[in-house]
Design a protein around this motif. Structure first.
Motif, PDB file in Angstrom:
ATOM      1  N   MET A   1     -19.893 -22.759  74.294  1.00 42.47           N
ATOM      2  CA  MET A   1     -21.176 -22.903  74.944  1.00 42.47           C
ATOM      3  C   MET A   1     -21.130 -22.080  76.233  1.00 42.47           C
ATOM      4  O   MET A   1     -20.181 -22.164  76.998  1.00 42.47           O
ATOM      5  CB  MET A   1     -21.417 -24.374  75.246  1.00 42.47           C
ATOM      6  CG  MET A   1     -22.794 -24.698  75.595  1.00 42.47           C
ATOM      7  SD  MET A   1     -23.146 -26.491  75.646  1.00 42.47           S
ATOM      8  CE  MET A   1     -21.563 -27.271  75.570  1.00 42.47           C
ATOM      9  N   ILE A   3     -23.580 -20.388  79.593  1.00 39.08           N
ATOM     10  CA  ILE A   3     -24.829 -20.334  80.356  1.00 39.08           C
ATOM     11  C   ILE A   3     -25.380 -18.922  80.255  1.00 39.08           C
ATOM     12  O   ILE A   3     -24.661 -17.946  80.482  1.00 39.08           O
ATOM     13  CB  ILE A   3     -24.596 -20.726  81.827  1.00 39.08           C
ATOM     14  CG1 ILE A   3     -24.102 -22.178  81.914  1.00 39.08           C
ATOM     15  CG2 ILE A   3     -25.879 -20.536  82.643  1.00 39.08           C
ATOM     16  CD1 ILE A   3     -23.652 -22.600  83.301  1.00 39.08           C
ATOM     17  N   LEU A  18     -28.585 -22.562  77.893  1.00 44.26           N
ATOM     18  CA  LEU A  18     -27.331 -22.286  77.204  1.00 44.26           C
ATOM     19  C   LEU A  18     -27.560 -21.433  75.963  1.00 44.26           C
ATOM     20  O   LEU A  18     -28.675 -21.384  75.431  1.00 44.26           O
ATOM     21  CB  LEU A  18     -26.660 -23.603  76.828  1.00 44.26           C
ATOM     22  CG  LEU A  18     -26.551 -24.620  77.968  1.00 44.26           C
ATOM     23  CD1 LEU A  18     -25.942 -25.913  77.470  1.00 44.26           C
ATOM     24  CD2 LEU A  18     -25.758 -24.053  79.134  1.00 44.26           C
ATOM     25  N   TYR A  23     -30.544 -26.808  77.190  1.00 41.33           N
ATOM     26  CA  TYR A  23     -30.433 -26.615  78.623  1.00 41.33           C
ATOM     27  C   TYR A  23     -29.907 -27.877  79.289  1.00 41.33           C
ATOM     28  O   TYR A  23     -29.940 -28.958  78.720  1.00 41.33           O
ATOM     29  CB  TYR A  23     -31.761 -26.199  79.251  1.00 41.33           C
ATOM     30  CG  TYR A  23     -32.869 -27.219  79.123  1.00 41.33           C
ATOM     31  CD1 TYR A  23     -33.005 -28.247  80.048  1.00 41.33           C
ATOM     32  CD2 TYR A  23     -33.794 -27.147  78.095  1.00 41.33           C
ATOM     33  CE1 TYR A  23     -34.030 -29.179  79.950  1.00 41.33           C
ATOM     34  CE2 TYR A  23     -34.822 -28.067  77.987  1.00 41.33           C
ATOM     35  CZ  TYR A  23     -34.931 -29.082  78.917  1.00 41.33           C
ATOM     36  OH  TYR A  23     -35.938 -30.000  78.817  1.00 41.33           O
ATOM     37  N   VAL A  24     -29.404 -27.687  80.508  1.00 45.34           N
ATOM     38  CA  VAL A  24     -28.902 -28.784  81.327  1.00 45.34           C
ATOM     39  C   VAL A  24     -29.530 -28.645  82.708  1.00 45.34           C
ATOM     40  O   VAL A  24     -29.546 -27.552  83.274  1.00 45.34           O
ATOM     41  CB  VAL A  24     -27.361 -28.717  81.461  1.00 45.34           C
ATOM     42  CG1 VAL A  24     -26.849 -29.840  82.334  1.00 45.34           C
ATOM     43  CG2 VAL A  24     -26.696 -28.761  80.104  1.00 45.34           C
ATOM     44  N   PRO A  66     -18.940 -22.484  85.736  1.00 47.12           N
ATOM     45  CA  PRO A  66     -19.779 -22.927  84.623  1.00 47.12           C
ATOM     46  C   PRO A  66     -19.229 -24.170  83.917  1.00 47.12           C
ATOM     47  O   PRO A  66     -20.003 -25.032  83.492  1.00 47.12           O
ATOM     48  CB  PRO A  66     -19.823 -21.729  83.687  1.00 47.12           C
ATOM     49  CG  PRO A  66     -18.706 -20.848  84.099  1.00 47.12           C
ATOM     50  CD  PRO A  66     -18.412 -21.144  85.530  1.00 47.12           C
ATOM     51  N   ASP A  67     -17.918 -24.298  83.802  1.00 47.53           N
ATOM     52  CA  ASP A  67     -17.342 -25.477  83.139  1.00 47.53           C
ATOM     53  C   ASP A  67     -17.689 -26.755  83.889  1.00 47.53           C
ATOM     54  O   ASP A  67     -18.015 -27.771  83.286  1.00 47.53           O
ATOM     55  CB  ASP A  67     -15.823 -25.350  83.010  1.00 47.53           C
ATOM     56  CG  ASP A  67     -15.418 -24.275  82.017  1.00 47.53           C
ATOM     57  OD1 ASP A  67     -16.218 -23.979  81.106  1.00 47.53           O
ATOM     58  OD2 ASP A  67     -14.318 -23.727  82.159  1.00 47.53           O
ATOM     59  N   LEU A  70     -21.380 -27.635  83.241  1.00 46.25           N
ATOM     60  CA  LEU A  70     -21.617 -28.144  81.892  1.00 46.25           C
ATOM     61  C   LEU A  70     -21.016 -29.520  81.674  1.00 46.25           C
ATOM     62  O   LEU A  70     -21.525 -30.319  80.896  1.00 46.25           O
ATOM     63  CB  LEU A  70     -21.084 -27.161  80.854  1.00 46.25           C
ATOM     64  CG  LEU A  70     -21.789 -25.805  80.854  1.00 46.25           C
ATOM     65  CD1 LEU A  70     -21.124 -24.858  79.875  1.00 46.25           C
ATOM     66  CD2 LEU A  70     -23.260 -25.961  80.532  1.00 46.25           C
ATOM     67  N   ARG A  71     -19.952 -29.826  82.384  1.00 44.37           N
ATOM     68  CA  ARG A  71     -19.312 -31.135  82.228  1.00 44.37           C
ATOM     69  C   ARG A  71     -19.798 -32.142  83.268  1.00 44.37           C
ATOM     70  O   ARG A  71     -19.302 -33.247  83.342  1.00 44.37           O
ATOM     71  CB  ARG A  71     -17.805 -30.971  82.316  1.00 44.37           C
ATOM     72  CG  ARG A  71     -17.254 -30.247  81.110  1.00 44.37           C
ATOM     73  CD  ARG A  71     -15.751 -30.184  81.129  1.00 44.37           C
ATOM     74  NE  ARG A  71     -15.240 -29.602  79.910  1.00 44.37           N
ATOM     75  CZ  ARG A  71     -15.064 -28.304  79.716  1.00 44.37           C
ATOM     76  NH1 ARG A  71     -15.379 -27.442  80.677  1.00 44.37           N
ATOM     77  NH2 ARG A  71     -14.592 -27.841  78.585  1.00 44.37           N
ATOM     78  N   LYS A  81     -27.604 -32.641  77.130  1.00 43.89           N
ATOM     79  CA  LYS A  81     -28.336 -31.404  76.909  1.00 43.89           C
ATOM     80  C   LYS A  81     -29.670 -31.730  76.260  1.00 43.89           C
ATOM     81  O   LYS A  81     -29.824 -32.735  75.599  1.00 43.89           O
ATOM     82  CB  LYS A  81     -27.553 -30.468  75.995  1.00 43.89           C
ATOM     83  CG  LYS A  81     -26.234 -30.021  76.571  1.00 43.89           C
ATOM     84  CD  LYS A  81     -25.576 -29.016  75.683  1.00 43.89           C
ATOM     85  CE  LYS A  81     -25.306 -29.541  74.311  1.00 43.89           C
ATOM     86  NZ  LYS A  81     -24.711 -28.582  73.399  1.00 43.89           N
TER      87      LYS A  81
END
Length: 84
Positions: A1, A3, A18, A23-24, A66-67, A70-71, A81
């Protein structure tokens, strides 16, 4: 995954799109620090967020992991998401 795009929605809330079509949303209002303070205090600078090779950044090479985004480690908000 990965961005692929970032857009400021309102105040300090950023939507990260993503590569899987979801998206987040993350709220960065609490982010502080020598590097981030000028960006957080200036709405026009904050809106200049871009994505390069999957990494969100602002001009001047202020980047975000980015990690962690996303987390859910950077930016408060919903960790799930959403489909676009």
């Amino acid at each position: 995954m990965k961005i692929v795009r970032a857009k400021v929605l309102v105040d300090h809330i950023i939507r990260f799109h993503l590569d899987d079509g979801t998206y987040v949303d993350r709220d960065f209002a609490f982010v502080k620090g020598k590097v981030f303070d000028p960006i957080m205090k200036d709405p026009e600078k904050f809106k200049q967020i871009r994505v390069r090779d999957g990494e969100p950044y602002w001009p001047g090479d202020v980047d975000l992991c980015p990690d962690a985004i996303l987390r859910g480690g950077i930016g408060k908000g919903r960790p799930e998401k959403f489909a676009t």
